[in-house]
Design a protein around this motif. Structure first.
Motif, mmCIF file in Angstrom:
data_model
loop_
_atom_site.group_PDB
_atom_site.id
_atom_site.type_symbol
_atom_site.label_atom_id
_atom_site.label_comp_id
_atom_site.label_asym_id
_atom_site.label_seq_id
_atom_site.Cartn_x
_atom_site.Cartn_y
_atom_site.Cartn_z
ATOM 1 N N VAL A 26 -1.316 6.761 -4.767
ATOM 2 C CA VAL A 26 -1.115 8.267 -5.319
ATOM 3 C C VAL A 26 -0.322 8.737 -4.098
ATOM 4 C CG1 VAL A 26 -1.870 10.424 -5.765
ATOM 5 C CG2 VAL A 26 -2.913 8.347 -6.873
ATOM 6 N N SER A 27 0.871 9.248 -3.977
ATOM 7 C CA SER A 27 1.483 9.586 -2.864
ATOM 8 C C SER A 27 0.765 11.087 -2.604
ATOM 9 C CB SER A 27 2.837 10.272 -3.551
ATOM 10 O OG SER A 27 2.700 11.229 -4.540
ATOM 11 N N ARG A 28 0.657 11.107 -1.161
ATOM 12 C CA ARG A 28 -0.001 12.187 -0.302
ATOM 13 C C ARG A 28 -1.448 12.045 -0.274
ATOM 14 N NH1 ARG A 28 3.444 17.378 -2.236
ATOM 15 N NH2 ARG A 28 5.406 16.910 -1.232
ATOM 16 N N CYS A 29 -1.907 11.090 -0.960
ATOM 17 C CA CYS A 29 -3.438 10.762 -0.634
ATOM 18 C C CYS A 29 -3.552 9.797 0.433
ATOM 19 C CB CYS A 29 -4.185 9.889 -1.891
ATOM 20 S SG CYS A 29 -5.521 9.596 -1.710
ATOM 21 N N GLY A 30 -4.379 10.105 1.669
ATOM 22 C CA GLY A 30 -4.595 9.250 2.632
ATOM 23 C C GLY A 30 -5.750 8.320 2.917
ATOM 24 N N GLU A 31 -6.391 8.252 1.356
ATOM 25 C CA GLU A 31 -7.795 7.467 1.466
ATOM 26 C C GLU A 31 -7.477 6.006 1.635
ATOM 27 O OE1 GLU A 31 -10.675 8.987 1.445
ATOM 28 O OE2 GLU A 31 -9.727 10.793 0.930
ATOM 29 N N ASN A 44 -10.148 -4.718 -13.035
ATOM 30 C CA ASN A 44 -8.812 -5.342 -13.233
ATOM 31 C C ASN A 44 -7.747 -4.734 -12.034
ATOM 32 O OD1 ASN A 44 -9.208 -6.349 -15.771
ATOM 33 N ND2 ASN A 44 -9.080 -4.279 -16.536
ATOM 34 N N PHE A 45 -8.341 -5.323 -10.817
ATOM 35 C CA PHE A 45 -7.784 -4.661 -9.568
ATOM 36 C C PHE A 45 -6.358 -5.352 -9.476
ATOM 37 C CE2 PHE A 45 -6.750 -5.547 -5.226
ATOM 38 C CZ PHE A 45 -6.888 -4.398 -4.444
ATOM 39 N N ILE A 46 -5.406 -4.389 -9.004
ATOM 40 C CA ILE A 46 -4.078 -4.620 -8.746
ATOM 41 C C ILE A 46 -3.603 -4.019 -7.552
ATOM 42 C CG2 ILE A 46 -1.604 -4.747 -9.535
ATOM 43 C CD1 ILE A 46 -2.905 -4.721 -12.403
ATOM 44 N N ALA A 47 -3.352 -4.582 -6.619
ATOM 45 C CA ALA A 47 -3.060 -4.054 -5.170
ATOM 46 C C ALA A 47 -2.008 -2.819 -5.192
ATOM 47 C CB ALA A 47 -2.731 -4.868 -4.296
ATOM 48 N N GLU A 48 -0.914 -3.153 -5.964
ATOM 49 C CA GLU A 48 0.224 -2.296 -5.729
ATOM 50 C C GLU A 48 0.175 -1.017 -6.662
ATOM 51 O OE1 GLU A 48 0.593 -5.462 -6.970
ATOM 52 O OE2 GLU A 48 1.082 -6.011 -5.048
ATOM 53 N N SER A 49 -1.095 -0.946 -7.569
ATOM 54 C CA SER A 49 -1.336 0.290 -8.162
ATOM 55 C C SER A 49 -2.683 0.703 -7.789
ATOM 56 C CB SER A 49 -1.046 0.047 -9.828
ATOM 57 O OG SER A 49 -1.805 -1.038 -10.318
ATOM 58 N N PHE A 50 -3.380 0.313 -7.090
ATOM 59 C CA PHE A 50 -4.694 0.880 -6.739
ATOM 60 C C PHE A 50 -4.810 2.298 -6.568
ATOM 61 C CE2 PHE A 50 -7.693 1.918 -3.363
ATOM 62 C CZ PHE A 50 -8.833 1.711 -3.623
ATOM 63 N N HIS A 55 -8.886 9.774 -7.683
ATOM 64 C CA HIS A 55 -7.822 9.869 -8.595
ATOM 65 C C HIS A 55 -7.947 9.068 -9.925
ATOM 66 C CE1 HIS A 55 -5.729 10.907 -4.760
ATOM 67 N NE2 HIS A 55 -5.416 11.891 -5.536
ATOM 68 N N VAL A 56 -8.779 8.012 -9.795
ATOM 69 C CA VAL A 56 -9.140 7.211 -11.067
ATOM 70 C C VAL A 56 -9.967 8.392 -12.064
ATOM 71 C CG1 VAL A 56 -10.622 5.492 -12.143
ATOM 72 C CG2 VAL A 56 -9.036 4.981 -10.181
ATOM 73 N N SER A 57 -10.852 9.111 -11.478
ATOM 74 C CA SER A 57 -11.680 10.015 -12.192
ATOM 75 C C SER A 57 -10.610 11.265 -12.583
ATOM 76 C CB SER A 57 -12.507 10.826 -11.143
ATOM 77 O OG SER A 57 -13.492 9.886 -10.737
ATOM 78 N N SER A 58 -9.593 11.650 -11.845
ATOM 79 C CA SER A 58 -8.837 12.438 -12.597
ATOM 80 C C SER A 58 -7.848 12.235 -13.541
ATOM 81 C CB SER A 58 -7.890 13.301 -11.460
ATOM 82 O OG SER A 58 -7.052 12.209 -10.671
ATOM 83 N N ASP A 59 -7.550 11.003 -13.395
ATOM 84 C CA ASP A 59 -6.740 10.194 -14.592
ATOM 85 C C ASP A 59 -7.500 10.322 -15.890
ATOM 86 O OD1 ASP A 59 -4.477 9.998 -13.093
ATOM 87 O OD2 ASP A 59 -4.730 7.742 -12.838
ATOM 88 N N LEU A 60 -8.703 9.847 -15.687
ATOM 89 C CA LEU A 60 -9.951 9.818 -16.792
ATOM 90 C C LEU A 60 -9.932 11.136 -17.537
ATOM 91 C CD1 LEU A 60 -12.505 7.364 -15.753
ATOM 92 C CD2 LEU A 60 -10.698 6.937 -17.489
#
Length: 66
Positions: A26-31, A44-50, A55-60
């Motif tokens: 996610v842009s501007r996220c520095g984690e 289902n880990f995918i490095a390019e879209s991790f 942010h996973v919680s906010s998407d849900l």
């Protein structure tokens, strides 16, 4: 002599060494996380879209409103 700042993994709290890290997509996220910690903690880990847990919680939450 150059000393780089030590950064801790947000999942295990241990120091991340160069080449071991992955950043939230996610842009501007520095984690930052160990690549291995992120892969173990993510279904289902995918490095390019991790995405970090925040942010996973906010998407849900956005999906549950629809």
């Amino acid at each position: 002599m150059f000393i780089s700042a030590q950064v801790e993994c947000r999942l295990c709290s241990k120091i991340i060494h160069p080449g071991e890290e992955i950043k939230c997509s996610v842009s501007r996220c520095g984690e930052l996380f160990h690549l291995t910690c992120a892969a173990e903690d993510t279904t289902n880990f995918i490095a390019e879209s991790f995405k970090c847990p925040q942010h996973v919680s906010s998407d849900l939450m956005n999906w549950s409103v629809l």
